[in-house]
Scaffold this active site. Structure first.
Site, mmCIF file in Angstrom:
data_model
loop_
_atom_site.group_PDB
_atom_site.id
_atom_site.type_symbol
_atom_site.label_atom_id
_atom_site.label_comp_id
_atom_site.label_asym_id
_atom_site.label_seq_id
_atom_site.Cartn_x
_atom_site.Cartn_y
_atom_site.Cartn_z
ATOM 1 N N LYS A 105 47.425 54.727 -125.949
ATOM 2 C CA LYS A 105 48.346 55.607 -125.217
ATOM 3 C C LYS A 105 48.061 55.549 -123.710
ATOM 4 O O LYS A 105 48.959 55.366 -122.895
ATOM 5 C CB LYS A 105 48.195 57.039 -125.731
ATOM 6 C CG LYS A 105 49.061 58.027 -125.005
ATOM 7 C CD LYS A 105 48.562 59.444 -125.134
ATOM 8 C CE LYS A 105 48.865 60.179 -123.857
ATOM 9 N NZ LYS A 105 48.398 61.542 -123.831
ATOM 10 N N LYS B 258 43.003 59.268 -113.265
ATOM 11 C CA LYS B 258 42.667 59.234 -114.700
ATOM 12 C C LYS B 258 43.120 57.907 -115.328
ATOM 13 O O LYS B 258 42.379 57.280 -116.080
ATOM 14 C CB LYS B 258 43.355 60.426 -115.391
ATOM 15 C CG LYS B 258 43.439 60.380 -116.894
ATOM 16 C CD LYS B 258 42.197 60.871 -117.569
ATOM 17 C CE LYS B 258 42.319 60.752 -119.084
ATOM 18 N NZ LYS B 258 41.075 60.975 -119.762
ATOM 19 N N THR C 32 47.320 64.096 -120.569
ATOM 20 C CA THR C 32 47.359 62.776 -119.933
ATOM 21 C C THR C 32 48.778 62.246 -120.085
ATOM 22 O O THR C 32 49.197 61.884 -121.190
ATOM 23 C CB THR C 32 46.360 61.797 -120.596
ATOM 24 O OG1 THR C 32 45.062 62.392 -120.575
ATOM 25 C CG2 THR C 32 46.329 60.472 -119.856
ATOM 26 N N PRO D 295 50.346 66.340 -126.104
ATOM 27 C CA PRO D 295 50.061 64.924 -126.368
ATOM 28 C C PRO D 295 50.689 63.923 -125.379
ATOM 29 O O PRO D 295 50.000 63.067 -124.849
ATOM 30 C CB PRO D 295 50.614 64.703 -127.781
ATOM 31 C CG PRO D 295 50.795 66.049 -128.387
ATOM 32 C CD PRO D 295 51.019 67.002 -127.245
HETATM 33 P P1 NAD Z 1 46.287 66.855 -130.109
HETATM 34 O O1 NAD Z 1 47.389 66.022 -130.642
HETATM 35 O O2 NAD Z 1 45.085 67.112 -130.938
HETATM 36 O O3 NAD Z 1 46.850 68.281 -129.649
HETATM 37 C C1 NAD Z 1 48.083 68.511 -129.069
HETATM 38 C C2 NAD Z 1 48.579 69.875 -129.517
HETATM 39 O O4 NAD Z 1 49.839 70.125 -128.888
HETATM 40 C C3 NAD Z 1 48.794 69.968 -131.025
HETATM 41 O O5 NAD Z 1 48.099 71.090 -131.555
HETATM 42 C C4 NAD Z 1 50.299 70.136 -131.164
HETATM 43 O O6 NAD Z 1 50.690 70.949 -132.279
HETATM 44 C C5 NAD Z 1 50.631 70.808 -129.840
HETATM 45 N N1 NAD Z 1 52.039 70.697 -129.464
HETATM 46 C C6 NAD Z 1 52.848 69.624 -129.530
HETATM 47 N N2 NAD Z 1 54.077 69.950 -129.092
HETATM 48 C C7 NAD Z 1 54.038 71.248 -128.744
HETATM 49 C C8 NAD Z 1 54.999 72.174 -128.248
HETATM 50 N N3 NAD Z 1 56.267 71.805 -128.016
HETATM 51 N N4 NAD Z 1 54.626 73.435 -128.025
HETATM 52 C C9 NAD Z 1 53.361 73.838 -128.270
HETATM 53 N N5 NAD Z 1 52.400 73.022 -128.756
HETATM 54 C C10 NAD Z 1 52.744 71.746 -128.992
HETATM 55 O O7 NAD Z 1 45.864 66.161 -128.719
HETATM 56 P P2 NAD Z 1 44.475 66.323 -127.947
HETATM 57 O O8 NAD Z 1 43.496 65.344 -128.484
HETATM 58 O O9 NAD Z 1 44.140 67.768 -127.864
HETATM 59 O O10 NAD Z 1 44.912 65.797 -126.492
HETATM 60 C C11 NAD Z 1 45.729 66.561 -125.648
HETATM 61 C C12 NAD Z 1 45.906 65.788 -124.346
HETATM 62 O O11 NAD Z 1 44.626 65.563 -123.759
HETATM 63 C C13 NAD Z 1 46.542 64.423 -124.538
HETATM 64 O O12 NAD Z 1 47.416 64.153 -123.493
HETATM 65 C C14 NAD Z 1 45.348 63.467 -124.539
HETATM 66 O O13 NAD Z 1 45.679 62.174 -124.106
HETATM 67 C C15 NAD Z 1 44.425 64.163 -123.566
HETATM 68 N N6 NAD Z 1 42.998 63.858 -123.763
HETATM 69 C C16 NAD Z 1 42.483 63.833 -125.029
HETATM 70 C C17 NAD Z 1 41.130 63.541 -125.180
HETATM 71 C C18 NAD Z 1 40.502 63.495 -126.558
HETATM 72 O O14 NAD Z 1 39.377 63.009 -126.682
HETATM 73 N N7 NAD Z 1 41.166 63.992 -127.603
HETATM 74 C C19 NAD Z 1 40.320 63.293 -124.064
HETATM 75 C C20 NAD Z 1 40.881 63.381 -122.792
HETATM 76 C C21 NAD Z 1 42.232 63.654 -122.654
#
Ligand code: NAD
Length: 337
Positions: free
Chosen positions: A285, A210, A134, A105
């Site tokens: 964010k 990005k 990101t 995240p």
């Molecule tokens: P999310 O919160 O759904 O998933 C993050 C995962 O990381 C969770 O499953 C969480 O349990 C895990 N996590 C947290 N700390 C951890 C650790 N110490 N060890 C192992 N796992 C851990 O987030 P997302 O929507 O999948 O987004 C992930 C990244 O991608 C972010 O940086 C976000 O900004 C970026 N992003 C998201 C989108 C979107 O539409 N969701 C689009 C583009 C980019």
């Protein structure tokens, strides 16, 4: 910036090359670690595993055990694909891996995860760590330095766009920050999860691209909501107004694809009470990270703080909270029929 190539052509051309560059013997295939199985990572890991061979291994880890077991079941139900291992920790997911993906995240999560991976007991290996989270470019550069200082290979940034829909369909666009040769080496692997890998420059450059893009999106989205509301207050029909904008100089993704007025674009979140889509929390964010990185670079941003305030205020409203970011139209008091 260069579009490296179309997925299928390059996969065919470069896969043998890539295998040679990572594998220490001709017979040995690759070992992957995948850390962070949330909305994006879960789907990406699923696509990666399904497109690899049974001689490859994917070791998955998330702090959420349900995400791990759900993904394991899904992966093992497929007739082909790489072998799947459930790792006990981020260290465990990385220790044998040639390539480690992180999809986490926030900057702090990436820093913490790499602190846990880069311990003295990690076997020395020329790994490639691909961080698709990101985060801000300066944190990313710090983590990259810690990887090279530890003699554990290369850390690159490959943030993505395309959302959960693109992650599920395997059509993401990756913005890659790496040297030319590393970018070429990892491209076929990225194309197992996406359609494009854009090489933006050295490490950190993918994140800069990005964040610049998402800053523009943040502002365009508010301006589109304002322009639609304004035109409708003047008595214009929303369909006709959008029709004019989308062949004129105001055209942008929020006006054309994600229009905030219900009924203008059938598939847009406005038609389902702004549910699904790109959450306002994620927009905030990315905007916060862009503002931080702009301050560090001394770049003047006249609209950034105001845009931030608009999203902040929008999110405080119960009927806007957690919705797609085009819900700013509702915050502005736009007409909804
Ligand atoms: P999310 O919160 O759904 O998933 C993050 C995962 O990381 C969770 O499953 C969480 O349990 C895990 N996590 C947290 N700390 C951890 C650790 N110490 N060890 C192992 N796992 C851990 O987030 P997302 O929507 O999948 O987004 C992930 C990244 O991608 C972010 O940086 C976000 O900004 C970026 N992003 C998201 C989108 C979107 O539409 N969701 C689009 C583009 C980019």
């Amino acid at each position: 910036m260069r579009v490296l190539a179309s997925a299928s052509r390059l996969r065919a051309l470069l896969l043998p090359l890539q295998r040679r560059s990572f594998a220490s013997t001709a017979s040995r295939l690759e070992s992957y670690g995948f850390i962070g199985l949330g909305q994006m990572g879960y789907q990406m890991a699923r696509n990666l595993q399904s497109k690899l061979t049974p001689n490859d291994t994917v070791s998955i880890f998330d702090v959420n055990p349900q995400a791990m077991s759900g993904l394991e079941t899904e992966m093992k139900s497929q007739s082909s694909g790489a072998r799947v291992e459930l790792a006990a920790s981020v260290f465990d997911a990385s220790k044998d891996a040639d390539v480690v993906f992180t999809v986490l995240p926030e900057p702090q999560h990436v820093q913490d995860v790499f602190k846990s991976i880069l311990t003295d007991s990690l076997p020395k290996k020329n790994r490639v760590f691909i961080d698709c989270s990101t985060i801000d470019p300066s944190t990313s550069r710090k983590v990259a330095k810690s990887v090279s200082d530890a003699g554990q290979g290369t850390f690159i940034d490959a943030p993505m766009s395309g959302g959960v829909v693109g992650a599920t369909a395997g059509t993401l666009t990756f913005m890659v920050g790496a040297t030319e040769d590393v970018a070429a080496r990892i491209e076929p692997t990225l194309l197992l999860m996406g359609r494009k890998a854009l090489h933006c420059g050295d490490q950190g450059a993918g994140l800069s691209a990005k964040l610049a893009n998402n800053y523009l999106l943040a502002v365009n989205n508010i301006a589109t909501a304002e322009a639609m509301n304004l035109g409708m207050k003047w008595g214009l029909d929303p369909q006709k107004l959008a029709g004019v904008l989308n062949v004129s100089t105001g055209k942008c993704w929020p006006s054309e694809v994600n229009n905030p007025v219900k009924g203008v674009v059938e598939t847009a979140p406005a038609g389902r009470d702004y549910r699904g889509g790109f959450g306002i929390g994620l927009m905030k964010k990315d905007l916060r990270l862009a503002i931080l990185a702009a301050k560090e670079a001394g770049a003047r941003m006249e609209l950034a703080d105001k845009a931030w305030e608009v999203y902040e205020e929008t999110e405080k409203l119960e009927n806007c909270k957690g919705r797609d970011f085009s819900v700013v139209y509702r915050y502005l008091g736009g007409k909804e029929t």
